[in-house]
Structure formats: structure tokens, C-alpha cells
Design a protein around this motif. Structure first.
Motif, PDB file in Angstrom:
ATOM      1  N   ASP A   1       1.122  -1.708   0.268  1.00  0.00           N
ATOM      2  CA  ASP A   1      -0.209   0.041  -0.025  1.00  0.00           C
ATOM      3  C   ASP A   1       0.577   1.215  -0.060  1.00  0.00           C
ATOM      4  O   ASP A   1       0.396   2.525  -0.646  1.00  0.00           O
ATOM      5  CB  ASP A   1      -0.938  -0.509   1.478  1.00  0.00           C
ATOM      6  CG  ASP A   1      -2.240  -0.979   1.385  1.00  0.00           C
ATOM      7  OD1 ASP A   1      -2.765  -1.302   0.449  1.00  0.00           O
ATOM      8  OD2 ASP A   1      -2.241  -1.380   2.385  1.00  0.00           O
ATOM      9  N   SER A   2       2.437   1.280   0.100  1.00  0.00           N
ATOM     10  CA  SER A   2       3.308   2.890  -0.062  1.00  0.00           C
ATOM     11  C   SER A   2       2.919   2.497  -1.141  1.00  0.00           C
ATOM     12  O   SER A   2       3.592   1.414  -2.321  1.00  0.00           O
ATOM     13  CB  SER A   2       4.256   2.004   0.866  1.00  0.00           C
ATOM     14  OG  SER A   2       5.311   3.085   0.541  1.00  0.00           O
ATOM     15  N   PRO A   3       3.597   3.781  -1.546  1.00  0.00           N
ATOM     16  CA  PRO A   3       4.411   3.861  -3.029  1.00  0.00           C
ATOM     17  C   PRO A   3       5.258   3.816  -3.220  1.00  0.00           C
ATOM     18  O   PRO A   3       6.049   3.757  -4.305  1.00  0.00           O
ATOM     19  CB  PRO A   3       4.058   5.575  -2.789  1.00  0.00           C
ATOM     20  CG  PRO A   3       4.053   5.791  -1.449  1.00  0.00           C
ATOM     21  CD  PRO A   3       4.075   5.378  -0.829  1.00  0.00           C
ATOM     22  N   ASP A   4       6.494   3.149  -2.306  1.00  0.00           N
ATOM     23  CA  ASP A   4       8.022   2.859  -2.444  1.00  0.00           C
ATOM     24  C   ASP A   4       7.914   2.194  -2.069  1.00  0.00           C
ATOM     25  O   ASP A   4       8.364   1.686  -0.746  1.00  0.00           O
ATOM     26  CB  ASP A   4       8.895   4.016  -2.019  1.00  0.00           C
ATOM     27  CG  ASP A   4       9.511   3.185  -2.544  1.00  0.00           C
ATOM     28  OD1 ASP A   4       9.870   2.089  -3.705  1.00  0.00           O
ATOM     29  OD2 ASP A   4      11.486   3.670  -1.961  1.00  0.00           O
ATOM     30  N   PRO A   5       7.122   0.883  -1.909  1.00  0.00           N
ATOM     31  CA  PRO A   5       7.664  -0.675  -1.198  1.00  0.00           C
ATOM     32  C   PRO A   5       8.652  -1.200  -0.922  1.00  0.00           C
ATOM     33  O   PRO A   5       9.340  -2.290  -1.779  1.00  0.00           O
ATOM     34  CB  PRO A   5       6.571  -1.205  -1.866  1.00  0.00           C
ATOM     35  CG  PRO A   5       6.110  -1.173  -2.682  1.00  0.00           C
ATOM     36  CD  PRO A   5       6.226   0.277  -3.178  1.00  0.00           C
ATOM     37  N   ARG A   6       9.772  -0.693   0.088  1.00  0.00           N
ATOM     38  CA  ARG A   6      11.225  -0.902   0.245  1.00  0.00           C
ATOM     39  C   ARG A   6      10.776  -2.027   1.290  1.00  0.00           C
ATOM     40  O   ARG A   6      10.616  -2.569   1.615  1.00  0.00           O
ATOM     41  CB  ARG A   6      11.967  -0.767   0.576  1.00  0.00           C
ATOM     42  CG  ARG A   6      12.075   1.426   0.284  1.00  0.00           C
ATOM     43  CD  ARG A   6      12.781   0.909  -1.205  1.00  0.00           C
ATOM     44  NE  ARG A   6      14.170   0.697  -0.642  1.00  0.00           N
ATOM     45  CZ  ARG A   6      15.143   1.080  -2.061  1.00  0.00           C
ATOM     46  NH1 ARG A   6      15.226   1.068  -3.460  1.00  0.00           N
ATOM     47  NH2 ARG A   6      16.560   0.223  -1.676  1.00  0.00           N
ATOM     48  N   GLY A   7      11.981  -3.281   1.261  1.00  0.00           N
ATOM     49  CA  GLY A   7      11.762  -4.372   1.776  1.00  0.00           C
ATOM     50  C   GLY A   7      12.568  -4.572   3.431  1.00  0.00           C
ATOM     51  O   GLY A   7      13.345  -3.035   3.854  1.00  0.00           O
ATOM     52  N   GLN A   8      11.351  -4.263   3.908  1.00  0.00           N
ATOM     53  CA  GLN A   8      11.470  -4.247   5.443  1.00  0.00           C
ATOM     54  C   GLN A   8      11.543  -5.720   6.214  1.00  0.00           C
ATOM     55  O   GLN A   8      11.576  -6.389   5.900  1.00  0.00           O
ATOM     56  CB  GLN A   8      10.333  -3.371   6.171  1.00  0.00           C
ATOM     57  CG  GLN A   8      10.199  -1.930   5.329  1.00  0.00           C
ATOM     58  CD  GLN A   8       8.530  -1.290   5.896  1.00  0.00           C
ATOM     59  OE1 GLN A   8       8.417  -0.631   7.123  1.00  0.00           O
ATOM     60  NE2 GLN A   8       7.857  -1.175   5.333  1.00  0.00           N
ATOM     61  N   GLU A   9      12.374  -4.830   7.717  1.00  0.00           N
ATOM     62  CA  GLU A   9      12.650  -6.027   8.564  1.00  0.00           C
ATOM     63  C   GLU A   9      11.335  -6.225   9.380  1.00  0.00           C
ATOM     64  O   GLU A   9      11.192  -5.559   9.777  1.00  0.00           O
ATOM     65  CB  GLU A   9      13.516  -5.233   9.516  1.00  0.00           C
ATOM     66  CG  GLU A   9      14.297  -6.281  10.050  1.00  0.00           C
ATOM     67  CD  GLU A   9      15.140  -6.124  11.570  1.00  0.00           C
ATOM     68  OE1 GLU A   9      16.065  -6.915  12.096  1.00  0.00           O
ATOM     69  OE2 GLU A   9      15.773  -5.006  11.685  1.00  0.00           O
ATOM     70  N   ILE A  10      11.380  -7.785   9.064  1.00  0.00           N
ATOM     71  CA  ILE A  10      10.028  -7.919  10.501  1.00  0.00           C
ATOM     72  C   ILE A  10      10.349  -8.548  12.156  1.00  0.00           C
ATOM     73  O   ILE A  10      11.068  -9.528  11.499  1.00  0.00           O
ATOM     74  CB  ILE A  10       9.336  -9.002   9.960  1.00  0.00           C
ATOM     75  CG1 ILE A  10       8.412  -8.568   8.247  1.00  0.00           C
ATOM     76  CG2 ILE A  10       7.765  -9.224  10.219  1.00  0.00           C
ATOM     77  CD1 ILE A  10       7.526  -8.572   7.411  1.00  0.00           C
ATOM     78  N   VAL A  11      10.347  -8.748  12.729  1.00  0.00           N
ATOM     79  CA  VAL A  11      10.838  -9.447  13.733  1.00  0.00           C
ATOM     80  C   VAL A  11       9.722 -10.133  14.439  1.00  0.00           C
ATOM     81  O   VAL A  11       8.439  -9.406  14.383  1.00  0.00           O
ATOM     82  CB  VAL A  11      11.930  -8.085  14.563  1.00  0.00           C
ATOM     83  CG1 VAL A  11      12.156  -8.857  15.932  1.00  0.00           C
ATOM     84  CG2 VAL A  11      12.607  -7.433  14.508  1.00  0.00           C
TER      85      VAL A  11
END
Length: 271
Positions: free
Chosen positions: A150-160
């Protein structure tokens, strides 16, 4: 809680065609591992998986399963990979969350380093379709990287711990691989508003040059759809009348021992 509900109905904008289950991946022994020209990384495995988020699905079109088709589905073990394969063959995509296990391997004489990942997504209104859920899941030792579609620039985020998102994974970390060294990355695509088709583009530093490598689902994009829902006293619930057809099963259908049965979406109020 949304439990054991199978919804099928008309797609609002997109009309993706059903596709077969993921193609088999060649075993490691059949892949070349000697020096030579080629991309800095080799993708050894791409496999969609269902765990943690339950067993939920959305269809792009209003569908009426025959008694024979329902019997075929109900004959499979509940929440099993065989059920998942059956549903995918009939055009289902996961709602809200997509999990894909990706194994990448170094393919250069000098170490290569993944310095970024982003999703290239094509999104539109959410599909209406199939939803069912099972609790549970398991630990995973993979690197888990999430993409907010849903973000205009979906960068890879860390999930913990499966729930905590900590910003761009690659702001403070990179992934370095020697030749033939492997790492498993768990890709998670998330949407609460759209139906999205997407691929992941890895930014790879190799021999002082930045190379972009694409990861897709065996030549096709990954697919995920939000669930059409309304907020009832702070608790999101499926908007059943928005769907053209409804089936309930699992814990929502104890009278049939969890077997899927057809219901009227305009009259159904939930489990």
C-alpha cells in the motif's frame, strides 16, 4: 475473529486468470556451480507457503462450485498443502499476506552483497473471493523481509517476531554471499487496501557495479488481495454482502465437521 469462511464473488477491476500451482524447481545437483558468465546471484528456490497468517484465500470472480468440486475439496486434509494446491489451481490468491520462501546463492568469483530490495507492484481494487483460516504456524530461521504494497515505494523492511516492522532492512544491514554460499529469505507482501501483482527487485553489488535482479513466481508475478471488510466497533469483519457467493467451513461450520457448505452472503452474519 474471522474464522473458517470461504467467500467467492465478482472481481471489481482486475481479472487475473487462474494459474497452476508453482512449477517444480530443479534440484541443486542439476544446476551449474562453476565459474562462468551469469548473474551475480542464482535463485535456487521460489515457493509460496502458508503459515502463521492461517489458510485464507480470495478468488477474482463469482464462482459456484458444484457438489462434485466441493466433495473433491472436502476430501483433502483441512489446511493442507494439497488443499492449497487445489485452491490455487482454481484461481485463488492469499488475502492480506503473501509468504514466499526464496533461496539465493552466490554466483560470482568474488563476494557479492545484496544492498537493497524493493517491490515493483501493480495494484487496484481488492478482489472478492475465498477466505478461510487456521491458527498456528512455526519458527523460521530465514531472513524475513516485508513489503508494504500500500506504500508508494515498497522497500524491503525488517520483520521481527512475525509482527514488528522496523523500517528498511538494508539501511543498517546487507546480505553478503561467497560463491555457492546460500541464504533463505522469507518474502512477505502485505496489503490492506488493494489487489496487487508484484515482483521483487534485488539490488546487488558485484565487483563494484550495482546489478538489479528480479525475483518472481516462476515467471509470473506474486499475487495478494486485501479482504473487503468493515470496521465494527474497532474490530474489522468481512463485509459478506459485498461478495457474490459464500461458503463456510472449518471452525465456522461445526455442524458439518468443518466441511465447506454454500451460504447466502446477504443473510450470513458471521461465525
Amino acid at each position: 475473529m474471522l474464522v473458517g469462511v470461504l467467500l467467492l464473488a465478482a472481481q471489481q477491476s482486475f481479472s487475473p486468470e487462474p494459474e497452476p500451482a508453482g512449477a517444480p524447481v530443479a534440484p541443486r545437483s542439476s544446476r551449474a556451480s562453476t565459474a562462468g558468465p551469469g548473474p551475480p546471484l542464482t535463485v535456487d528456490l521460489v515457493r509460496e507457503e502458508r503459515f502463521g497468517d492461517g489458510n485464507s484465500w480470495v478468488f477474482p470472480k463469482a464462482m459456484t462450485f458444484t457438489d462434485q468440486e466441493l466433495a473433491e475439496l472436502n476430501a483433502l486434509p483441512q489446511y493442507s498443502e494439497k488443499q492449497h494446491e487445489w485452491l490455487r489451481r482454481h484461481g485463488a490468491v492469499p488475502p492480506s499476506l503473501l509468504h514466499a520462501k526464496v533461496v539465493i546463492r552466490g554466483n560470482a568469483d568474488r563476494p557479492v552483497r545484496v544492498v537493497g530490495m524493493r517491490a515493483e507492484a501493480d495494484c487496484g481494487p481488492p478482489l472478492t473471493g475465498t477466505y478461510f483460516e487456521s491458527p498456528g504456524g512455526g519458527d523460521d530461521d530465514s531472513v524475513v523481509i516485508g513489503f508494504d504494497l500500500d506504500s508508494p515505494d515498497p522497500r524491503g523492511q525488517e520483520i521481527v517476531d512475525s509482527i514488528e516492522w522496523r523500517g528498511d532492512y538494508f539501511q543498517k544491514k546487507t546480505i553478503s554471499l561467497e560463491r555457492d554460499e546460500e541464504i533463505t529469505v522469507q518474502i512477505v507482501g502485505v496489503t490492506e487496501k488493494h489487489y496487487c501483482e508484484f515482483v521483487v527487485v534485488m539490488e546487488v553489488l558485484s565487483d563494484a557495479a550495482l546489478v538489479r535482479q528480479r525475483v518472481d513466481n516462476h515467471g509470473r508475478p506474486f499475487k495478494v488481495s486485501a479482504v473487503v471488510a468493515h470496521d465494527d466497533s474497532g474490530i474489522p469483519r468481512v463485509d459478506y454482502p459485498a461478495y457474490g457467493a459464500l461458503y463456510v467451513g472449518g471452525l465456522a461450520s461445526p455442524g458439518t465437521k468443518g466441511k465447506w457448505t454454500r451460504r447466502d452472503p446477504r443473510a450470513y452474519s458471521g461465525p
